[in-house]
Scaffold this motif. Structure first.
Motif, PDB file in Angstrom:
ATOM      1  N   VAL A 102       0.831  -1.165   0.093  1.00  0.00           N
ATOM      2  CA  VAL A 102       0.017   0.004   0.035  1.00  0.00           C
ATOM      3  C   VAL A 102       0.962   1.555   0.041  1.00  0.00           C
ATOM      4  O   VAL A 102       0.471   2.196  -0.660  1.00  0.00           O
ATOM      5  CB  VAL A 102      -1.143  -0.031   1.056  1.00  0.00           C
ATOM      6  CG1 VAL A 102      -0.325   0.005   2.530  1.00  0.00           C
ATOM      7  CG2 VAL A 102      -1.866   1.092   1.288  1.00  0.00           C
ATOM      8  N   SER A 103       1.996   1.326   0.727  1.00  0.00           N
ATOM      9  CA  SER A 103       2.730   2.409   0.601  1.00  0.00           C
ATOM     10  C   SER A 103       3.348   2.961  -0.669  1.00  0.00           C
ATOM     11  O   SER A 103       3.303   3.992  -1.100  1.00  0.00           O
ATOM     12  CB  SER A 103       4.100   2.278   1.642  1.00  0.00           C
ATOM     13  OG  SER A 103       3.715   2.484   2.946  1.00  0.00           O
ATOM     14  N   ARG A 160      -0.312  -3.332  16.838  1.00  0.00           N
ATOM     15  CA  ARG A 160      -0.691  -4.111  15.575  1.00  0.00           C
ATOM     16  C   ARG A 160      -0.677  -5.498  15.815  1.00  0.00           C
ATOM     17  O   ARG A 160      -1.564  -6.369  15.236  1.00  0.00           O
ATOM     18  CB  ARG A 160       0.255  -3.377  14.583  1.00  0.00           C
ATOM     19  CG  ARG A 160      -0.131  -3.740  13.032  1.00  0.00           C
ATOM     20  CD  ARG A 160      -1.504  -3.186  12.630  1.00  0.00           C
ATOM     21  NE  ARG A 160      -1.299  -2.149  11.663  1.00  0.00           N
ATOM     22  CZ  ARG A 160      -2.256  -0.947  11.553  1.00  0.00           C
ATOM     23  NH1 ARG A 160      -3.135  -0.844  12.583  1.00  0.00           N
ATOM     24  NH2 ARG A 160      -2.363  -0.456  10.640  1.00  0.00           N
ATOM     25  N   ARG A 179       8.445   9.766   0.922  1.00  0.00           N
ATOM     26  CA  ARG A 179       7.982   9.798  -0.364  1.00  0.00           C
ATOM     27  C   ARG A 179       7.915  11.389  -0.730  1.00  0.00           C
ATOM     28  O   ARG A 179       7.575  12.358  -0.054  1.00  0.00           O
ATOM     29  CB  ARG A 179       6.398   9.327  -0.578  1.00  0.00           C
ATOM     30  CG  ARG A 179       5.526  10.020   0.054  1.00  0.00           C
ATOM     31  CD  ARG A 179       4.096   9.176   0.164  1.00  0.00           C
ATOM     32  NE  ARG A 179       3.027   9.896   0.632  1.00  0.00           N
ATOM     33  CZ  ARG A 179       2.006   9.381   1.280  1.00  0.00           C
ATOM     34  NH1 ARG A 179       2.043   7.820   1.237  1.00  0.00           N
ATOM     35  NH2 ARG A 179       1.059   9.957   1.882  1.00  0.00           N
TER      36      ARG A 179
HETATM   37  O1   DC Z   1      -4.099   4.291   7.808  1.00  0.00           O
HETATM   38  P1   DC Z   1      -3.319   2.921   7.146  1.00  0.00           P
HETATM   39  O2   DC Z   1      -2.141   2.506   7.851  1.00  0.00           O
HETATM   40  O3   DC Z   1      -4.597   2.134   6.933  1.00  0.00           O
HETATM   41  O4   DC Z   1      -2.839   3.612   5.698  1.00  0.00           O
HETATM   42  C1   DC Z   1      -2.291   2.606   4.589  1.00  0.00           C
HETATM   43  C2   DC Z   1      -1.538   3.271   3.851  1.00  0.00           C
HETATM   44  O5   DC Z   1      -2.130   4.378   2.704  1.00  0.00           O
HETATM   45  C3   DC Z   1      -0.370   4.176   4.393  1.00  0.00           C
HETATM   46  O6   DC Z   1       0.807   3.509   4.854  1.00  0.00           O
HETATM   47  C4   DC Z   1      -0.069   5.299   3.267  1.00  0.00           C
HETATM   48  C5   DC Z   1      -1.278   5.374   2.732  1.00  0.00           C
HETATM   49  N1   DC Z   1      -2.225   6.582   3.163  1.00  0.00           N
HETATM   50  C6   DC Z   1      -1.703   7.601   2.360  1.00  0.00           C
HETATM   51  O7   DC Z   1      -0.770   7.716   1.530  1.00  0.00           O
HETATM   52  N2   DC Z   1      -2.314   8.882   2.709  1.00  0.00           N
HETATM   53  C7   DC Z   1      -3.457   8.912   3.415  1.00  0.00           C
HETATM   54  N3   DC Z   1      -4.067  10.032   3.571  1.00  0.00           N
HETATM   55  C8   DC Z   1      -3.813   7.769   4.025  1.00  0.00           C
HETATM   56  C9   DC Z   1      -3.032   6.650   3.846  1.00  0.00           C
END
Ligand code: DC
Length: 218
Positions: A102-103, A160, A179
């Motif tokens: 996801v990142s 977690r 990023r």
């Molecule tokens: O909140 P979370 O851990 O479920 O988010 C998952 C990923 O989504 C996080 O690692 C980066 C991305 N994310 C993002 O880029 N921008 C946001 N506003 C929320 C999450």
């Protein structure tokens, strides 16, 4: 979007497993606002990438894919869930493979543009509590109600693990903070709350107190 064109937005940002989801959900319930988990939106798009034939490192093809997806929203229990091609992917969003990618997927600017537009559209219809990484710094940078929820890495890793998820949060923190597109950082006018030693109720009480001090009518 100008603040006068939308409803009220409370931004809750913070790193992975900082407790922001529990806090944001409960805060929304307490205030009668609608809850939006923007991380879940990035996760849903990531799942769609993983469910296609596209390599998650292929940024141009991810940009093409996002343009073809039909995105919608459904309100359930006062929480907005993203629908992708009519499907609510909530049950899939914490799969290991989604945690792993996801990142990376969320660094694709076209993905961010589409999801940010959706969040702003939600705010044209409802008072919102929105949690994420760039809500107070980018998506709703003009809201006067922004909080940054943090906790020590040790506490976050324990939280977690207690949820039964394998999630390399230190690696995701590093990726999300370094990023180019909308990195995670504390917006200069955000109020920081360290939740390491606080219950969810205590954090929500503290936020409500600070919102009242800012004259939010609640
Ligand atoms: O909140 P979370 O851990 O479920 O988010 C998952 C990923 O989504 C996080 O690692 C980066 C991305 N994310 C993002 O880029 N921008 C946001 N506003 C929320 C999450």
């Amino acid at each position: 979007m100008q603040a006068q064109d939308r409803h009220r937005v409370i931004a809750i940002d913070g790193p992975a497993a900082s407790g922001k989801s529990s806090v944001a959900r409960q805060l929304a319930r307490r205030l009668g606002f609608v809850y939006v988990n923007s991380g879940a939106m990035y996760r849903a798009v990531t799942w769609s990438v993983l469910n296609s034939t596209i390599d998650p490192s292929d940024r141009p093809r991810i940009a093409e894919l996002i343009a073809t997806l039909s995105l919608g929203g459904v309100l359930r229990d006062r929480a907005l869930h993203l629908l992708i091609d009519g499907v609510d992917l909530t049950g899939h969003l914490h799969e290991d493979r989604v945690n792993d990618e996801v990142s990376r997927v969320s660094t694709v600017p076209e993905v961010r543009n589409v999801l940010v537009a959706r969040m702003r559209d939600y705010a044209s219809k409802h008072d919102l509590v929105v949690e994420g990484r760039d809500i107070g710094s980018v998506v709703f940078s003009d809201t006067p109600y922004k909080f940054f929820i943090d906790a020590s890495l040790k506490v976050r890793a324990q939280r977690r693990a207690a949820q039964g998820h394998r999630d390399e949060i230190a690696r995701r923190d590093q990726a999300d903070s370094s990023r180019a597109a909308s990195p995670l950082f504390v917006a200069k006018d955000a109020e920081v709350i360290d939740t390491s030693h606080l219950t969810v109720d205590a954090v929500v009480d503290e936020i409500v107190k600070r919102l009242r001090a800012k004259n939010l009518k609640i």
